[in-house]
Structures are given as structure tokens and as C-alpha cells.
Design a protein around this motif. Sequence first.
Motif, PDB file in Angstrom:
ATOM      1  N   ILE A  28       0.835  -1.202   0.000  1.00 37.01           N
ATOM      2  CA  ILE A  28       0.000   0.000   0.000  1.00 37.01           C
ATOM      3  C   ILE A  28       0.874   1.258   0.000  1.00 37.01           C
ATOM      4  N   ASP A  29       1.956   1.220   0.758  1.00 34.28           N
ATOM      5  CA  ASP A  29       2.791   2.415   0.842  1.00 34.28           C
ATOM      6  C   ASP A  29       3.741   2.562  -0.339  1.00 34.28           C
ATOM      7  N   ILE A  36     -10.720  -6.481   9.130  1.00 29.76           N
ATOM      8  CA  ILE A  36     -10.573  -5.431  10.142  1.00 29.76           C
ATOM      9  C   ILE A  36      -9.191  -4.778  10.008  1.00 29.76           C
ATOM     10  N   ALA A  37      -8.168  -5.603   9.758  1.00 27.81           N
ATOM     11  CA  ALA A  37      -6.807  -5.064   9.590  1.00 27.81           C
ATOM     12  C   ALA A  37      -6.742  -4.153   8.364  1.00 27.81           C
ATOM     13  N   ASN A  92      -7.956   3.320   6.821  1.00 23.80           N
ATOM     14  CA  ASN A  92      -8.360   4.433   7.677  1.00 23.80           C
ATOM     15  C   ASN A  92      -7.191   5.320   8.077  1.00 23.80           C
ATOM     16  N   ASP A  93      -6.095   4.676   8.486  1.00 19.40           N
ATOM     17  CA  ASP A  93      -4.895   5.411   8.909  1.00 19.40           C
ATOM     18  C   ASP A  93      -4.359   6.285   7.783  1.00 19.40           C
ATOM     19  N   ARG A  94      -4.692   5.912   6.542  1.00 21.36           N
ATOM     20  CA  ARG A  94      -4.203   6.672   5.380  1.00 21.36           C
ATOM     21  C   ARG A  94      -5.332   7.475   4.733  1.00 21.36           C
TER      22      ARG A  94
END
Length: 191
Positions: free
Chosen positions: A73-74, A95-96, A102-104
Motif C-alpha cells: 500500500i505504501d 478489520i486489519a 483508515n490510517d491513510r
Amino acid sequence: MVNFLIFGPPGSGKGTQSVKLAEKFNLVHLSTGDMLRAEIATGTDLGKRMSSIMSKGELVPDEVVIEMIACKIDHSKGSAGFLFDGFPRTVAQTIALEKMLNDRKMKIDSVLVLEVEHDELVKRLVARAELSGRPDDKDPAVIENRIDVYKSKTEPIINYCRERGIYQPVNGMGSIEDVFRRLSKYMKKYL
Ligand code: ADP
């Protein structure tokens, strides 16, 4: 960014369709199955540890695939979004993934679920075994196990997505082009 999950039992055509859809809509295609097979092909320690699990048709541990996806993802910038194929496969992975997105400041926008009759799945996988050489396609008992694992571990995610209003069933019977047209129609609404 618009993020899609593509779901369906083994043999439903997720991999084939994902490659075509990613190209058409400029999405980054992330397939945990392909990533794991690449680990096996290059002979890494991880690949060696995972290959016996995969050849039985069982799921590899959640942490392994979650870590693989987090890395990708990064490292994937400049696209319209992600197309997750074969991930998540358990509620814990879902969920992970939601947390990672969400964090991004991203989310799962739509979950496309390919629906294919059982006999057709088996027929396609047996035919694929001839070309792909995949050990998990060769053995009918392993094929049945993968379909059972999908029902017990992966299908519960569908209810979770249905409750969130992001569930989109798609008829996966018919030709590759027919199914591609159906999936494209749903994706266009978001892009
Ligand atoms: P298919 O959907 O055709 O069975 P995939 O290429 O998606 O195939 O996956 C092949 C195998 O790789 C699975 O049967 C499983 O052992 C492993 N695998 C792939 N993705 C995951 C995942 N998200 N979680 C756990 N195991 C996985």
C-alpha cells in the motif's frame, strides 16, 4: 482514491477479471495469491514455509498476508485506487485492512462478489490445472477444501460488508467478456 475488493470462491475468475479491470480503470491490482506464489517461485524462506499450507488449500496465517499488503500500500502511488484480489479472506484480515486504509484516510468503497455455481467452479479449476501447473488446482480433494474454506472463513465477510452497504453481488457465470462487462458497469459508478 477508490478502493475495491473482489471476492468469489476459487475458480470464480477473480484473478482474470482483476488484471483486466486494473488496466481499464488504472487501479493497482494487489493479489495475495500472486504475491505468495512469487515468494515460492523465488525460493524465499517465507515461500518455503507457506507452500505446504497452500498446497493443502488451507489459508496462510493472517499476519503474513496483512504484512504483505501493508508493504504494498505504501509503495503504490499515482493510481486511481486499489483492487484487492484474494485479500481479505477472513474477518480479522478485513478489520486489519480497514484500519490500514483508515490510517491513510482511505476506505473500502465497494465489494464485488462473483457468484458462480459449484460445478462450474470445479470445471474451471480442473481446466486451469492443465495450463497453470498450480498444485492446488490438480487435486479434486484440495479444490473441494478450498471451496469449503471459502464458505467457512471468507463468506462471513460478505455479511459484514452487507451491513456496511458496500456489498455488490455480480453474476460470474458466462464468458470472460460478459463478466468483465458486468463488473465494469458497477465500477464505473465510482470512477
Ligand atoms: P484461489 O482463489 O484461486 O484459490 P489465490 O491465488 O487467491 O487462489 O490463493 C491461493 C492460495 O494462497 C490460497 O488457497 C491460500 O492458501 C493462499 N492465500 C492467498 N491469499 C490469502 C489470504 N488473504 N489469506 C490467507 N491465505 C491466502
